[in-house]
Design a protein around this motif. Sequence first.
Motif, PDB file in Angstrom:
ATOM      1  N   ARG A 198     -46.554 -73.368   4.420  1.00  0.00           N
ATOM      2  CA  ARG A 198     -46.500 -73.334   2.657  1.00  0.00           C
ATOM      3  C   ARG A 198     -46.517 -71.057   3.014  1.00  0.00           C
ATOM      4  O   ARG A 198     -45.488 -70.936   2.044  1.00  0.00           O
ATOM      5  N   ARG A 199     -47.134 -70.480   3.552  1.00  0.00           N
ATOM      6  CA  ARG A 199     -46.621 -68.776   4.029  1.00  0.00           C
ATOM      7  C   ARG A 199     -45.221 -68.546   3.874  1.00  0.00           C
ATOM      8  O   ARG A 199     -44.775 -67.916   3.501  1.00  0.00           O
ATOM      9  N   TRP A 200     -44.818 -69.284   5.292  1.00  0.00           N
ATOM     10  CA  TRP A 200     -43.336 -69.590   5.145  1.00  0.00           C
ATOM     11  C   TRP A 200     -42.841 -69.908   4.523  1.00  0.00           C
ATOM     12  O   TRP A 200     -40.795 -69.423   4.377  1.00  0.00           O
ATOM     13  N   GLN A 201     -42.926 -70.760   3.569  1.00  0.00           N
ATOM     14  CA  GLN A 201     -42.074 -71.044   3.022  1.00  0.00           C
ATOM     15  C   GLN A 201     -41.255 -70.320   1.915  1.00  0.00           C
ATOM     16  O   GLN A 201     -40.597 -70.119   0.934  1.00  0.00           O
ATOM     17  N   GLU A 202     -42.706 -68.782   1.867  1.00  0.00           N
ATOM     18  CA  GLU A 202     -42.426 -68.022   0.432  1.00  0.00           C
ATOM     19  C   GLU A 202     -41.466 -67.258   1.200  1.00  0.00           C
ATOM     20  O   GLU A 202     -40.135 -66.718   1.144  1.00  0.00           O
ATOM     21  N   VAL A 203     -41.711 -66.763   2.543  1.00  0.00           N
ATOM     22  CA  VAL A 203     -40.786 -65.834   3.376  1.00  0.00           C
ATOM     23  C   VAL A 203     -38.968 -66.805   3.504  1.00  0.00           C
ATOM     24  O   VAL A 203     -38.702 -65.980   2.855  1.00  0.00           O
ATOM     25  N   GLU A 204     -39.552 -67.536   3.207  1.00  0.00           N
ATOM     26  CA  GLU A 204     -37.931 -68.506   2.939  1.00  0.00           C
ATOM     27  C   GLU A 204     -37.182 -68.107   1.772  1.00  0.00           C
ATOM     28  O   GLU A 204     -36.062 -67.653   1.506  1.00  0.00           O
ATOM     29  N   ALA A 205     -38.324 -68.531   0.502  1.00  0.00           N
ATOM     30  CA  ALA A 205     -37.864 -68.539  -0.725  1.00  0.00           C
ATOM     31  C   ALA A 205     -37.404 -67.298  -0.956  1.00  0.00           C
ATOM     32  O   ALA A 205     -36.485 -66.544  -2.017  1.00  0.00           O
ATOM     33  N   ASN A 206     -37.902 -65.719  -0.473  1.00  0.00           N
ATOM     34  CA  ASN A 206     -38.057 -64.359  -0.945  1.00  0.00           C
ATOM     35  C   ASN A 206     -37.068 -63.563   0.082  1.00  0.00           C
ATOM     36  O   ASN A 206     -36.257 -61.917  -0.343  1.00  0.00           O
ATOM     37  N   GLU A 207     -36.776 -63.779   1.402  1.00  0.00           N
ATOM     38  CA  GLU A 207     -36.521 -62.872   2.327  1.00  0.00           C
ATOM     39  C   GLU A 207     -35.380 -63.414   3.331  1.00  0.00           C
ATOM     40  O   GLU A 207     -34.922 -62.491   4.049  1.00  0.00           O
TER      41      GLU A 207
END
Lengths: 371, 260
Positions: free
Chosen positions: A227-236
């Motif tokens: 789920r944290r990786w999803q944040e990375v994918e969304a923002n970075e």
Amino acid sequence: MARELLKGNEAIAEAAIRAGLQAYFGYPITPQTELLEWMSKRMPELGRAFVQAESELAAINMVYGAACTGARVMTSSSSPGISLMMEGISYIIGTEVPAVLVDVMRGGPGLGNIAPAQSDYNQIVHGGGHGDYHLIVLAPASVQEAVDLTVLAFDLAEKYRTVAVVLLDGSLGQMMEPAELPPMRPVKTVYPEWAATGMMGKREKNILTSIYLNPPDEEQTNLRLLRRWQEVEANEIRFKEYFMDDARYVVVGFGSAGRVALSAVRAARAEGIPVGLLRPITLSPFPYAHIRKLAERVEGFLVVEMNAGQMLEDVRLAVSGQKPVEFYGRLGGVMPFPDEILAEIQRIASGGLTLEGHPRERWLQRMNGKN
Amino acid sequence: MVMEQILPEEIVYQRPEALADVNTHYCPGCTHGVAHRLIAEVIDEMGIRDRMVGVASVGCSVFAYNYFDFDWVQAPHGRAPAMATGIKRVLPDRFVVTYQGDGDMASIGMAEVVHAAARGENITVFFINNANYGMTGGQMAPTTLPGQRTTSSPSGRDVETAGYPIRAAELLATLEGASYVVRRSLHDPKNIRLAKKAIRTALEVQAQGLGFSMVEFLSTCPTNWGMTPVDALHWLEEHMIEYYPLGDFKVAPTVAQIRI
């Protein structure tokens, strides 16, 4: 801001120091050794920690230990050394502590050679250590970008409590270019709440571990990481585009291969070929969605790498068979010349695109007699 | 039921603060519990619990962090001295200890401990030697005695093919960077008291920045040895001490002055 003429390896070292690096642990290996040598002088003179470890295994685990305190820490190595570090990388990810890794790639497999290559793409981008995990992977194409992305790597590693990798090839590590260095940041004096620093009368004990014997707990941990990786994918997700507005063909290349390809794209433009360049900066997370969108409007892609087509598979995945994808690679430490890539662009623009077969097969046939 | 009230002044024995109030997973008769208790007592006596960072290893002691009540990290197999180095270099005023078994330290982690000692890294290694791999079910370790049966030396360790056991304390004692390297045993009260003194000295060495310290503990593994706890203590005394003599193998001159 100071503008200095530095080798890529030295510039990365100085950038990390200025980003507030508190401890560096490493092991000499060509072509990244200048990075370690720079650290051996600068870190002690600033009162910061430097250890030349007995092996890459020890170096990454020194990083792991130091990362558990929440301090800014890093190591650097080159391909065979990175293989040895994979165990520690998996543990650092599993324990959710931040660290920065620099991989200055050389030719392989095995001992290979010390010439520039991009042969660690699969190992770094798609894992290499055990377990379900993702690394943040940043790929510079100039000394200036190496400086900027090194600073960014620390910020991202801390923000997501993970490992951020600066992935470059040996030519960039050895190349001298002027670069603006960031201002000097002091090292941390306040450590995060989750860190193992001794309780110091302030809190209950912290345990930093990656073992969860109860399978549902391990699953929860994996889900949290994803789920944290999803944040990375969304923002970075980061990339750079050149001549893309009216492009009918797209060359995709990262790092030095992308930089050489830009020369070829410029030459093709001079001939009137409507070609653009996409240079992914974050290889992980990879700009899948952007490439998918490009595939709707262009006629085809040419992936250029200093390997046998490792990022090629990610581009093919993004394109999903909508448009032809061609490949041109040099490997084992051979660098592509702009005119070789220009010839590929000319071939594509004059009807060389096909949806049949695998681009690697066609490339291998064209490589007959090249070396 | 009559509740008997115990007055504070009557308490002569209680759980050290540095030991968490939880059950352990260690087998009955295993001397890990003794080692844990001794280390916790010394930490309490020195008043350093707040400044402790422990590094747990892979093996039976992997969950040591649950049983001690201070900060812990968990190392990959054998790499605890490298992790401890990283922590100590960032936080030189903290007490950093590793707690490692023989499979962990003397086999897969031999390089890490040798080089931490050679660097004179100011950490303390607690080394539990029970002559086999405990957690994985009693396979041959680098410390398994010649002729000793294990699940991977079913006819007894054959030194012709499996080589000889490694005496870790003697080996580390040859290194200039090592300041205090001793071997103790946990098989009887007298030796347990001596072991506690060694733990205290080792942590004093670290407190004063005198370099690398290591205490090796001869320990029992009744489950994998296939013995009762009492028989295991006797086996340790009769067989292990012969190959692994107790004593001080390195006491640097600087350490001799602060010896407890």
